[in-house]
Design a protein around this motif. Sequence first.
Motif, PDB file in Angstrom:
ATOM      1  N   GLY A  43      52.936  48.861  35.278  1.00 10.37           N
ATOM      2  CA  GLY A  43      52.336  48.835  33.676  1.00 10.37           C
ATOM      3  C   GLY A  43      52.509  47.546  33.285  1.00 10.37           C
ATOM      4  N   ASP A  44      53.540  47.024  33.281  1.00  4.90           N
ATOM      5  CA  ASP A  44      53.695  45.420  32.653  1.00  4.90           C
ATOM      6  C   ASP A  44      52.676  44.470  33.237  1.00  4.90           C
ATOM      7  N   GLN A  45      52.602  44.562  34.660  1.00  7.05           N
ATOM      8  CA  GLN A  45      51.822  43.584  35.331  1.00  7.05           C
ATOM      9  C   GLN A  45      50.191  43.773  34.931  1.00  7.05           C
ATOM     10  N   ILE A  46      49.776  45.232  34.825  1.00  2.84           N
ATOM     11  CA  ILE A  46      48.488  45.483  34.326  1.00  2.84           C
ATOM     12  C   ILE A  46      48.126  45.031  33.085  1.00  2.84           C
ATOM     13  N   ARG A  47      49.242  45.261  32.067  1.00  2.56           N
ATOM     14  CA  ARG A  47      48.824  44.893  30.591  1.00  2.56           C
ATOM     15  C   ARG A  47      48.860  43.522  30.622  1.00  2.56           C
ATOM     16  N   ARG A  48      49.662  42.821  31.485  1.00  2.55           N
ATOM     17  CA  ARG A  48      49.708  41.067  31.212  1.00  2.55           C
ATOM     18  C   ARG A  48      48.454  40.716  31.607  1.00  2.55           C
ATOM     19  N   ALA A  49      47.838  41.392  32.921  1.00  2.00           N
ATOM     20  CA  ALA A  49      46.567  40.705  33.530  1.00  2.00           C
ATOM     21  C   ALA A  49      45.397  41.026  32.617  1.00  2.00           C
ATOM     22  N   ARG A  52      45.644  38.877  29.395  1.00  2.00           N
ATOM     23  CA  ARG A  52      45.087  37.315  29.666  1.00  2.00           C
ATOM     24  C   ARG A  52      43.945  37.153  29.614  1.00  2.00           C
ATOM     25  N   LEU A  53      42.801  38.420  30.080  1.00  2.00           N
ATOM     26  CA  LEU A  53      41.614  38.190  30.332  1.00  2.00           C
ATOM     27  C   LEU A  53      40.563  38.840  28.850  1.00  2.00           C
ATOM     28  N   GLY A  54      41.517  38.828  27.889  1.00  2.00           N
ATOM     29  CA  GLY A  54      40.748  39.261  26.730  1.00  2.00           C
ATOM     30  C   GLY A  54      40.683  40.876  26.307  1.00  2.00           C
ATOM     31  N   TRP A  55      41.045  41.572  27.290  1.00  2.00           N
ATOM     32  CA  TRP A  55      41.315  43.010  27.003  1.00  2.00           C
ATOM     33  C   TRP A  55      42.536  43.640  25.899  1.00  2.00           C
ATOM     34  N   GLN A  56      42.099  44.499  25.229  1.00  2.00           N
ATOM     35  CA  GLN A  56      43.015  45.053  24.426  1.00  2.00           C
ATOM     36  C   GLN A  56      43.630  46.320  25.419  1.00  2.00           C
ATOM     37  N   VAL A  57      44.906  46.692  25.251  1.00  2.00           N
ATOM     38  CA  VAL A  57      45.492  47.846  25.864  1.00  2.00           C
ATOM     39  C   VAL A  57      46.367  48.654  25.212  1.00  2.00           C
ATOM     40  N   GLN A  58      45.938  49.939  25.587  1.00  2.00           N
ATOM     41  CA  GLN A  58      46.725  51.030  24.961  1.00  2.00           C
ATOM     42  C   GLN A  58      47.380  51.849  25.783  1.00  2.00           C
ATOM     43  N   ASP A  59      48.675  52.173  25.860  1.00  2.00           N
ATOM     44  CA  ASP A  59      49.256  53.003  26.825  1.00  2.00           C
ATOM     45  C   ASP A  59      48.948  54.444  26.294  1.00  2.00           C
ATOM     46  N   ILE A  60      48.703  55.187  27.325  1.00  2.00           N
ATOM     47  CA  ILE A  60      48.253  56.597  26.892  1.00  2.00           C
ATOM     48  C   ILE A  60      49.659  57.488  27.506  1.00  2.00           C
ATOM     49  N   ASN A 109      30.311  44.872  35.005  1.00  2.00           N
ATOM     50  CA  ASN A 109      30.687  44.920  36.422  1.00  2.00           C
ATOM     51  C   ASN A 109      31.566  43.700  36.354  1.00  2.00           C
ATOM     52  N   GLY A 110      31.153  42.328  35.899  1.00  2.00           N
ATOM     53  CA  GLY A 110      31.833  41.250  35.878  1.00  2.00           C
ATOM     54  C   GLY A 110      33.156  41.279  35.168  1.00  2.00           C
ATOM     55  N   TRP A 111      33.177  41.985  33.918  1.00  2.00           N
ATOM     56  CA  TRP A 111      34.466  42.066  33.473  1.00  2.00           C
ATOM     57  C   TRP A 111      35.545  42.895  34.187  1.00  2.00           C
ATOM     58  N   VAL A 112      34.812  44.089  34.811  1.00  2.00           N
ATOM     59  CA  VAL A 112      35.780  45.095  35.575  1.00  2.00           C
ATOM     60  C   VAL A 112      36.194  44.290  36.819  1.00  2.00           C
ATOM     61  N   GLN A 113      35.304  43.493  37.552  1.00  2.00           N
ATOM     62  CA  GLN A 113      35.819  42.661  38.725  1.00  2.00           C
ATOM     63  C   GLN A 113      37.023  41.992  38.328  1.00  2.00           C
ATOM     64  N   ASP A 114      36.801  41.055  37.278  1.00  2.00           N
ATOM     65  CA  ASP A 114      37.625  40.265  36.909  1.00  2.00           C
ATOM     66  C   ASP A 114      39.003  40.888  36.612  1.00  2.00           C
ATOM     67  N   LEU A 115      38.809  42.042  36.011  1.00  2.00           N
ATOM     68  CA  LEU A 115      40.276  42.697  35.626  1.00  2.00           C
ATOM     69  C   LEU A 115      40.885  43.045  36.954  1.00  2.00           C
ATOM     70  N   GLU A 116      40.048  43.722  37.872  1.00  2.00           N
ATOM     71  CA  GLU A 116      40.491  43.994  39.113  1.00  2.00           C
ATOM     72  C   GLU A 116      41.502  42.978  39.782  1.00  2.00           C
ATOM     73  N   GLY A 118      42.472  40.402  38.340  1.00  2.00           N
ATOM     74  CA  GLY A 118      43.685  39.903  37.853  1.00  2.00           C
ATOM     75  C   GLY A 118      44.860  40.753  37.990  1.00  2.00           C
ATOM     76  N   ILE A 119      44.610  42.072  38.038  1.00  2.00           N
ATOM     77  CA  ILE A 119      45.653  43.026  38.192  1.00  2.00           C
ATOM     78  C   ILE A 119      46.322  42.721  39.562  1.00  2.00           C
ATOM     79  N   VAL A 120      45.553  42.508  40.558  1.00  2.00           N
ATOM     80  CA  VAL A 120      46.063  42.315  41.921  1.00  2.00           C
ATOM     81  C   VAL A 120      46.915  40.906  41.966  1.00  2.00           C
TER      82      VAL A 120
END
Length: 125
Positions: A43-49, A52-60, A109-116, A118-120
Amino acid sequence: MHRRLLLTGAGLGLLGLAGCRLAPIHTVTDGAFRGSAPLPRRGDQIRRAAIRLGWQVQDIRPGLMRATFSARRDQAVVEIAYTRDQFSIRHLESTNLSFDGTQINRAYNGWVQDLERGIVAASAS
């Protein structure tokens, strides 16, 4: 003069439409993390990535996040489900991205691919 303005405006309008090409929506299923880590660390790794890419993250809940990306008037909201070994990214909703149920503005798609990616990359640390 009026005709020139009209033609210029029409040309710009067509140029804007050409930039909004649709593509099949990119969904990440069974994305693989690098290495091993407990669920809270994932969860920390995903949030950090994402941040870093400009997404706002909310834990569900543990294993599930919601992330929002905004660019000008466009917005994408995705669900990120994850386990210790894998993650997925799924479209929840979007604004001004011409989503029709199967296709969406290719910027999404570009935003999601960048996120993918970044997470990896974050999962290796």
